[in-house]
Design an enzyme around this catalytic site. Sequence first.
Site, mmCIF file in Angstrom:
data_model
loop_
_atom_site.group_PDB
_atom_site.id
_atom_site.type_symbol
_atom_site.label_atom_id
_atom_site.label_comp_id
_atom_site.label_asym_id
_atom_site.label_seq_id
_atom_site.Cartn_x
_atom_site.Cartn_y
_atom_site.Cartn_z
ATOM 1 N N GLY A 1 0.818 -1.217 0.000
ATOM 2 C CA GLY A 1 0.000 0.000 0.000
ATOM 3 C C GLY A 1 0.845 1.258 0.000
ATOM 4 N N SER B 1 -0.188 5.572 -1.541
ATOM 5 C CA SER B 1 -0.715 6.801 -0.946
ATOM 6 C C SER B 1 -0.389 6.838 0.531
ATOM 7 C CB SER B 1 -2.231 6.905 -1.154
ATOM 8 O OG SER B 1 -2.920 5.998 -0.325
ATOM 9 N N TYR C 1 -12.618 -2.711 11.030
ATOM 10 C CA TYR C 1 -11.280 -2.121 10.845
ATOM 11 C C TYR C 1 -10.478 -2.175 12.148
ATOM 12 C CZ TYR C 1 -7.659 1.472 10.481
ATOM 13 O OH TYR C 1 -6.457 2.148 10.511
HETATM 14 P P1 NDP Z 1 -4.344 5.238 2.671
HETATM 15 O O1 NDP Z 1 -5.729 4.891 2.260
HETATM 16 O O2 NDP Z 1 -3.747 6.502 2.211
HETATM 17 O O3 NDP Z 1 -3.348 4.062 2.284
HETATM 18 C C1 NDP Z 1 -3.739 2.734 2.281
HETATM 19 C C2 NDP Z 1 -2.998 2.005 1.197
HETATM 20 O O4 NDP Z 1 -3.412 0.640 1.193
HETATM 21 C C3 NDP Z 1 -3.279 2.560 -0.197
HETATM 22 O O5 NDP Z 1 -2.066 2.582 -0.887
HETATM 23 C C4 NDP Z 1 -4.217 1.520 -0.789
HETATM 24 O O6 NDP Z 1 -4.118 1.395 -2.187
HETATM 25 C C5 NDP Z 1 -3.656 0.269 -0.124
HETATM 26 N N1 NDP Z 1 -4.598 -0.844 -0.235
HETATM 27 C C6 NDP Z 1 -5.891 -0.897 0.127
HETATM 28 N N2 NDP Z 1 -6.424 -2.081 -0.187
HETATM 29 C C7 NDP Z 1 -5.444 -2.808 -0.764
HETATM 30 C C8 NDP Z 1 -5.378 -4.104 -1.323
HETATM 31 N N3 NDP Z 1 -6.442 -4.900 -1.377
HETATM 32 N N4 NDP Z 1 -4.198 -4.527 -1.822
HETATM 33 C C9 NDP Z 1 -3.124 -3.722 -1.802
HETATM 34 N N5 NDP Z 1 -3.128 -2.490 -1.292
HETATM 35 C C10 NDP Z 1 -4.278 -2.032 -0.787
HETATM 36 O O7 NDP Z 1 -4.350 5.170 4.285
HETATM 37 P P2 NDP Z 1 -3.190 5.398 5.369
HETATM 38 O O8 NDP Z 1 -1.937 5.773 4.719
HETATM 39 O O9 NDP Z 1 -3.750 6.245 6.410
HETATM 40 O O10 NDP Z 1 -3.053 3.935 5.983
HETATM 41 C C11 NDP Z 1 -1.833 3.233 6.007
HETATM 42 C C12 NDP Z 1 -1.750 2.417 7.281
HETATM 43 O O11 NDP Z 1 -1.716 3.283 8.398
HETATM 44 C C13 NDP Z 1 -2.930 1.462 7.504
HETATM 45 O O12 NDP Z 1 -2.426 0.253 8.003
HETATM 46 C C14 NDP Z 1 -3.742 2.179 8.589
HETATM 47 O O13 NDP Z 1 -4.453 1.264 9.366
HETATM 48 C C15 NDP Z 1 -2.610 2.809 9.376
HETATM 49 N N6 NDP Z 1 -2.981 3.908 10.247
HETATM 50 C C16 NDP Z 1 -3.489 5.072 9.724
HETATM 51 C C17 NDP Z 1 -3.812 6.108 10.567
HETATM 52 C C18 NDP Z 1 -4.356 7.386 10.073
HETATM 53 O O14 NDP Z 1 -4.654 8.216 10.886
HETATM 54 N N7 NDP Z 1 -4.498 7.589 8.764
HETATM 55 C C19 NDP Z 1 -3.602 5.997 12.011
HETATM 56 C C20 NDP Z 1 -3.049 4.744 12.420
HETATM 57 C C21 NDP Z 1 -2.742 3.749 11.562
HETATM 58 P P3 NDP Z 1 -4.849 2.422 -3.219
HETATM 59 O O15 NDP Z 1 -3.932 3.601 -3.263
HETATM 60 O O16 NDP Z 1 -4.881 1.646 -4.477
HETATM 61 O O17 NDP Z 1 -6.183 2.736 -2.646
HETATM 62 MG MG1 PMR Z 2 -10.556 9.520 17.037
HETATM 63 C C1 PMR Z 2 -6.847 11.663 22.008
HETATM 64 C C2 PMR Z 2 -7.685 11.495 21.269
HETATM 65 C C3 PMR Z 2 -7.869 10.851 19.968
HETATM 66 C C4 PMR Z 2 -6.966 10.329 19.064
HETATM 67 C C5 PMR Z 2 -5.474 10.316 19.153
HETATM 68 C C6 PMR Z 2 -7.708 9.785 17.979
HETATM 69 C C7 PMR Z 2 -7.169 9.138 16.895
HETATM 70 N N1 PMR Z 2 -9.057 10.012 18.225
HETATM 71 C C8 PMR Z 2 -9.177 10.661 19.448
HETATM 72 C C9 PMR Z 2 -10.349 11.039 20.074
HETATM 73 C C10 PMR Z 2 -11.620 10.982 19.540
HETATM 74 N N2 PMR Z 2 -11.921 10.471 18.324
HETATM 75 C C11 PMR Z 2 -12.837 11.445 20.181
HETATM 76 C C12 PMR Z 2 -12.896 12.070 21.523
HETATM 77 C C13 PMR Z 2 -13.862 11.197 19.310
HETATM 78 C C14 PMR Z 2 -15.330 11.444 19.504
HETATM 79 C C15 PMR Z 2 -15.654 12.806 19.080
HETATM 80 C C16 PMR Z 2 -13.280 10.581 18.140
HETATM 81 C C17 PMR Z 2 -14.011 10.195 17.035
HETATM 82 C C18 PMR Z 2 -13.441 9.525 15.940
HETATM 83 C C19 PMR Z 2 -14.136 8.992 14.797
HETATM 84 C C20 PMR Z 2 -15.579 9.088 14.479
HETATM 85 N N3 PMR Z 2 -12.075 9.206 15.829
HETATM 86 C C21 PMR Z 2 -11.932 8.501 14.687
HETATM 87 C C22 PMR Z 2 -13.149 8.358 14.051
HETATM 88 C C23 PMR Z 2 -12.924 7.596 12.854
HETATM 89 O O1 PMR Z 2 -13.722 7.268 11.991
HETATM 90 C C24 PMR Z 2 -11.478 7.185 12.850
HETATM 91 C C25 PMR Z 2 -11.447 5.696 13.106
HETATM 92 O O2 PMR Z 2 -11.781 5.237 14.131
HETATM 93 O O3 PMR Z 2 -11.009 4.916 12.139
HETATM 94 C C26 PMR Z 2 -11.016 3.538 12.483
HETATM 95 C C27 PMR Z 2 -10.856 7.906 14.031
HETATM 96 C C28 PMR Z 2 -9.556 8.010 14.501
HETATM 97 N N4 PMR Z 2 -9.239 8.636 15.682
HETATM 98 C C29 PMR Z 2 -7.893 8.607 15.853
HETATM 99 C C30 PMR Z 2 -7.309 7.914 14.738
HETATM 100 C C31 PMR Z 2 -5.858 7.659 14.540
HETATM 101 C C32 PMR Z 2 -8.325 7.571 13.908
HETATM 102 C C33 PMR Z 2 -8.067 6.909 12.569
HETATM 103 C C34 PMR Z 2 -8.185 5.482 12.639
HETATM 104 C C35 PMR Z 2 -7.031 4.579 12.696
HETATM 105 O O4 PMR Z 2 -6.285 4.431 11.757
HETATM 106 O O5 PMR Z 2 -6.908 3.925 13.689
#
Ligand code: NDP
Ligand code: PMR
Length: 399
Positions: free
Chosen positions: A94, A97, A274
Amino acid sequence: MALQSACSLLPSTISIQKEGKFNASLKETNLAGSSFSNHLRADKISTLLTIKEQRRQKPRLSTGIRAQTVTATPREASPERKKTERKGTAVITGASSGLGLATAKALAETGKWHVIMACRNFLKAEKAAKSVGMSKEDYTVMHLDLASLESVKQFVDNFRRTEQPLDVLVCNAAVYQPTAKEPSFTAEGFEISVGTNHLGHFLLSRLLLDDLKKSDYPSKRMIIVGSITGNTNTLAGNVPPKANLGDLRGLASGLNGQNSSMIDGGEFDGAKAYKDSKVCNMLTMQELHRRYHEETGVTFASLYPGCIATTGLFREHIPLFRLLFPPFQKYITKGYVSEEEAGKRLAQVVSDPSLGKSGVYWSWNNNSSSFENQLSKEASDAEKAKKLWEVSEKLVGLA
Ligand code: NDP
Ligand code: PMR
Ligand code: LMG
């Protein structure tokens, strides 16, 4: 800390450990929808292009290694030197992006890494690499669709045909379906979030472990990206729906929607699926560590890179969420990180000597210092990890 202020909003009856908790080892680590036919075509093209690319590259890589032997000066003749001087090869899933792309860029910029961008959309990945200024000799795009176990096997075969070593594997790709009312499924019929994020990576990591073992690189690593939202010992992990694998009855019954499409056997919920998949990622990393670290010397690690609120991960969320989520994370939780910063963090886990400890879930504090973080009870449950391993092995056809 910002997180503390967010946590101060918690009702006093809920006790949640803060994600930003340090432990003793911090001292050591103070561092800064395409149609089926289209799909097939893309696969073929990418494979062909990949092989072509490799033919061009192979001589370059092997010349590099041979040159050290042929033109050996006394300094270069030392096997230790040889080991540290060749470029590392890192496979990143992945990488088209978000975090994966930013990490590929960060590694390529060091001049010490060749990145294999393992992506489902070949052209998107090529364009992405160009858009961030990566130069041709620093990366190769190879086709990998984690939502198909056949594609995973094909990728492994293609990679082996290139005869490049494998030094680091980064399992980064993920899908998130927060608004889906009904589950969708992978090629083999597994619910798509767990099927892609966990099962696809589970098979990939198991197959590529053999390749990692063969590498002579000084520090071989396998990294599986985790997240705070899978950890119920944090505020973020307590936002409903919460991760919970239960007794894995849904997974054991095939995760195919006939009995259930959720690991715990419950009703479908895309956001929960997820978060569950992230728990699986973190459990798998620890199980790999327990089973293989000592025997292979490979470092197994996971991480939460920070909230990268602007990535493609949220593409299926409602527009209002996509609008408000970045400012919410920037100004309220202060958990926001840019893609670039997150890429640097993951690149540290790939190559920084001070992040070489195995079995660790890395996080960063607000000064961007890394620390060994604590996983939730469920995400560190060794018994669950073993059960998850055994059930997953059956599902992907390894047992
Ligand atoms: P993006 O959507 O930007 O990146 C995800 C990548 O995964 C893309 O390149 C996508 O490809 C690829 N992908 C999805 N499905 C497939 C598949 N079937 N086969 C191969 N590749 C695939 O998201 P993020 O960069 O945010 O996510 C990257 C990682 O970071 C994930 O593991 C996510 O859980 C983790 N993460 C993200 C957080 C965040 O806040 N964004 C926080 C914590 C963890 P394509 O470009 O073709 O869609
Ligand atoms: Mg969250 C300290 C607070 C904190 C952090 C670090 C995250 C990270 N989030 C926080 C708080 C809250 N979030 C609170 C208080 C709320 C309620 C208002 C909230 C809501 C929220 C939603 C609806 N947050 C989200 C969502 C998503 O749809 C995202 C998710 O859960 O994806 C699975 C998300 C996230 N919050 C984060 C992070 C890192 C995400 C992205 C998901 C992931 O990659 O794990
Ligand atoms: C579920 O809803 C959906 O059901 C599911 O389908 C899926 O989409 C899933 O995780 C994804 O979400 C979750 C629901 C739970 O979340 C919401 O409806 C809230 C949406 C909030 C989105 C965040 C961005 C918007 C923030 C608004 C802030 C406005 C300011 C922005 C700009 C500022 C610029 C300066 O959420 C809830 O039920 C909310 C309560 C969560 C309780 C969590 C339990 C832990 C205790 C939390 C204490 C309360 C903290 C409140 C902090 C609020 C800060 C706004």
